[in-house]
Every structure is written in C-alpha cells, then in structure tokens.
Design an enzyme around this catalytic site. Structure first.
Site, PDB file in Angstrom:
ATOM      1  N   ASP A 187     -83.891 -47.682  24.906  1.00 44.87           N
ATOM      2  CA  ASP A 187     -83.273 -47.652  23.581  1.00 44.87           C
ATOM      3  C   ASP A 187     -82.553 -48.971  23.323  1.00 44.87           C
ATOM      4  O   ASP A 187     -82.157 -49.678  24.250  1.00 44.87           O
ATOM      5  CB  ASP A 187     -82.332 -46.462  23.413  1.00 44.87           C
ATOM      6  CG  ASP A 187     -81.574 -46.113  24.690  1.00 44.87           C
ATOM      7  OD1 ASP A 187     -81.559 -46.924  25.640  1.00 44.87           O
ATOM      8  OD2 ASP A 187     -80.992 -45.023  24.745  1.00 44.87           O
TER       9      ASP A 187
ATOM     10  N   GLU B 136     -78.433 -43.738  19.148  1.00 46.58           N
ATOM     11  CA  GLU B 136     -77.078 -43.256  18.906  1.00 46.58           C
ATOM     12  C   GLU B 136     -76.949 -42.553  17.565  1.00 46.58           C
ATOM     13  O   GLU B 136     -75.998 -41.820  17.330  1.00 46.58           O
ATOM     14  CB  GLU B 136     -76.079 -44.421  18.983  1.00 46.58           C
ATOM     15  CG  GLU B 136     -76.032 -45.125  20.328  1.00 46.58           C
ATOM     16  CD  GLU B 136     -75.438 -44.259  21.435  1.00 46.58           C
ATOM     17  OE1 GLU B 136     -74.903 -43.176  21.129  1.00 46.58           O
ATOM     18  OE2 GLU B 136     -75.525 -44.662  22.606  1.00 46.58           O
TER      19      GLU B 136
END
Length: 376
Positions: free
Chosen positions: A69, A128
């Site tokens: 990520d 997130e």
C-alpha cells in the site's frame, strides 16, 4: 546515514506522504524507479494513483501476487527525522513507506533473477481511506492479471527486527468508521424549553452505544465500539442545534458487524423519537476481515521455520483493520507482520521503524518467491 539503496528509497518516500487517491508524487516516484529496471519481462499498468506490474515467469504455471500500500495519514510528524515529511499535516505513520521500499527491492530482484511463475506486484492506493483494495480488485486492469495466490506484509512496531508474526485464519478484524450527525433546534441558554439540545442528545447516545458490546454481542465473541470524537454547539451560552459523533467499529466476524450496525441504527432511531431531532448515519470506510488461507499459511509457516534470517512468532488476531481483506476474500493468500522494533506504534506521530528490517524483508520475501514460484 545508511547508504543502502532501498533505505534511501524509503526515506525519499517518507518525505512525500499523500492521502488516499492523491498519491500523485508517490506514483511518479515509483514509476521513475520502475522505468530504470530491465523492461524485458515486465509489463506495467496504471490504475488511478496505483500501479500494477507483471513480471513474466520463465515457465509459468501460476501467478503469484504481492501487494504494497502507498498512502499516508493526516498526521503532523514529530519524529525529528532529517528526512521528515515535506507535506505538512501528512505522514507515513503506518509504515507504507517501508512497504513500498521493500516491494521495490523484491521487484528489482525478481526482474534481475526471474522465477518460473508470473509475479504481479500491486502498489495499491488509499488503504487508509476511503479504501483502494476493493475497487482495484474489481478493475479490468487487475482482473486481466488476477493472481492465483496473493500475500502482503504489515510492519509491526511491537516486534523485534527479524520477527515474522503470522497465524492461520483470522488475523485482522472487520472494521467500519462511524459518523452520526444530530440536528435539533438551537437557541438562548436561558430558554431551554424553546430548543432541542443536541449536546444532551449526543451525550445520551454515546452512553447507549456503550451497551451494544456488553449486551448484544456474544461474550465469547469480540467487538469494539469506540467513540473518539464529539463536536457540538458554537459558544457556551447558546444551546447546540447540531452535534456530531465520530467513532469506529471492530468485530471478529461479519455477522457481529451486522449486528452492531443494527443496534446502532435502532438506538439512533430511539434518539430521534426521544429527543425530537433528526439524525443521519454514515459508516464511512468499511474493511472486510483479513482471513489467512489455512493451507497457504501453514506452508508459509513451515518455510519460515526453516529460514535462517526469520524468527517465527505465532501471533493472535488483532482488532486492527486492513483493506487487504477484500483481496483475500477473492484470492487465496495471507498477510504477516514484520517486526520493526519502534517504541511508538502505528498511526503515532513519532513512529520510527528500524530500517534494518528493510533488507531482511527483501531477502526473506525473495527467498519465499523462489521457493513458491519455482515449485511444481
């Protein structure tokens, strides 16, 4: 200063944290580095602010996926690093700078020393929030190169460098954000009978929400309802017309998540009736549980037990959330914790992972890919 190439890359990326689907500089940095590698066996696709790369295998029988990520968090950094974030208010406080640097190191090795099977590297935006895994998974770009198995890591500040922590089955919880807005009628503090006070309503609701886990969830199950923020009103002598409650929900099963939400909605409806107000509920980003495939994870554990540089730790499940769970719902695979030995934890403004973990992780994952990607 550490002169290791991928430590330097981590520091470069640490300087430019960007929020979900805003990772423009990050994507460019990654693409510039990827362009410096031998392109002979490599194919590249962009997806929004993310990148998907396939390294073609020598004698492919399957495709192995590895995901990193790439987004940061809206946190003011307090590390005193000489390479602090230059984006004020944003920080790589969850270790995604580590995740990217490690993935680039692994990619470099697989490009230079191809394995038999295809390897797909996924640099995923918006982990997130608002959640990049699910739409990426559903994209035509991903589906064209959809792997047969997939894995990923997450840094773990609480474990020493060299630790690989993992377990079969449930690793991370189902999670959901929670935002509740209440609207009543404001007015002068001296005339409460002419108003509908949303501070009072909000306080009552917060207390009621705390009964959900204790009275509606099986005691042998686990769930969390945390309210982290309440806002309401404008000044001390005006009764508040509006209030907002912000929190998070964590459960160890999708069924419990549904039950918690049902109870939230029932309690909020009760507040509407009891306080004669209007309400809205927004669950924000929802993440599916990270559930490690038992067979692949058991094989990974066996591999780790025989690896000289890795110290295996069989951990318990955690109430943390990760949108990698959506990928594991569709593709067999697993996630593991990588020990980085930081005195401050994830999402902390002073998170300082030990950079020695970067090279260790690269070597370890390359060894695993050779083990898995060269087997029949």
């Amino acid at each position: 200063m550490n002169d290791n190439q991928f430590v330097s890359i981590r520091r470069d990326l640490h300087k430019i944290p960007e929020l979900g689907f805003q990772e423009v500089k990050t994507q460019k940095y990654l693409l510039d580095y990827i362009a410096s590698l031998d392109q002979t066996r490599m194919e590249i696709k962009k997806w929004r602010t993310g990148i998907i790369i396939r390294v073609k295998g020598l004698y492919p029988s399957k495709t192995i996926g590895y995901r990193a990520d790439i987004d940061g968090l809206p946190i003011d950094e307090e590390t005193e690093y000489p390479f602090q974030s230059i984006h004020k208010g944003n920080m790589h406080a969850c270790g995604h700078d580590f995740h990217m640097a490690i993935a680039l190191g692994v990619l470099t090795n697989i490009v230079n020393h191809p394995i038999n099977d295809h390897t797909v590297f996924i640099f995923q935006p918006a982990e997130e929030g608002p959640g990049g895994a699910k739409p990426l998974l559903e994209s035509a770009e991903f589906q064209q190169w959809k792997p047969d198995m997939i894995f990923a890591l997450h840094i773990a500040p609480e474990y020493p460098v060299g630790t690989i922590a993992v377990k079969e089955g449930l690793l991370f919880a189902n999670t959901s954000e929670l935002f509740i807005d209440l609207k009543g009628k404001g007015g002068h503090a001296a005339y409460p009978h002419q108003t509908i006070d949303m501070v009072v309503a909000a306080c009552s609701l917060v207390n009621q929400l705390q009964t959900i886990v204790s009275r509606n969830i099986d005691p042998l199950d686990s769930a969390v309802v945390t309210i982290g923020k309440i806002t309401g009103g404008t000044v001390q002598n005006i009764i508040a017309e509006n209030a907002r409650i912000e929190g998070t929900i964590r459960t160890l099963s999708p069924t419990s998540m549904n039950r918690v939400k049902q109870r939230i909605e029932a309690l909020v409806q009760g507040i509407e009736v009891g306080y004669e107000c209007q309400t809205t509920i927004d669950y924000g980003s929802n993440y599916y549980q990270v559930y490690n495939d038992e067979v692949l994870t058991a094989d990974f554990i066996q591999f780790t037990e025989g690896h000289e540089e890795a110290n295996l730790f069989l951990c318990k499940e955690a109430m943390t959330g990760e949108d990698f769970g959506y990928m594991l719902r569709e593709i067999p695979g697993f996630m593991f914790w990588l020990g980085v030995n930081s005195p401050f934890g994830l999402h902390h403004a002073r998170l300082k992972p030990d950079e020695e973990a970067i090279d260790l992780a690269i070597n370890y994952i390359v060894d695993y890919l050779n083990y898995k990607g060269n087997s029949a």
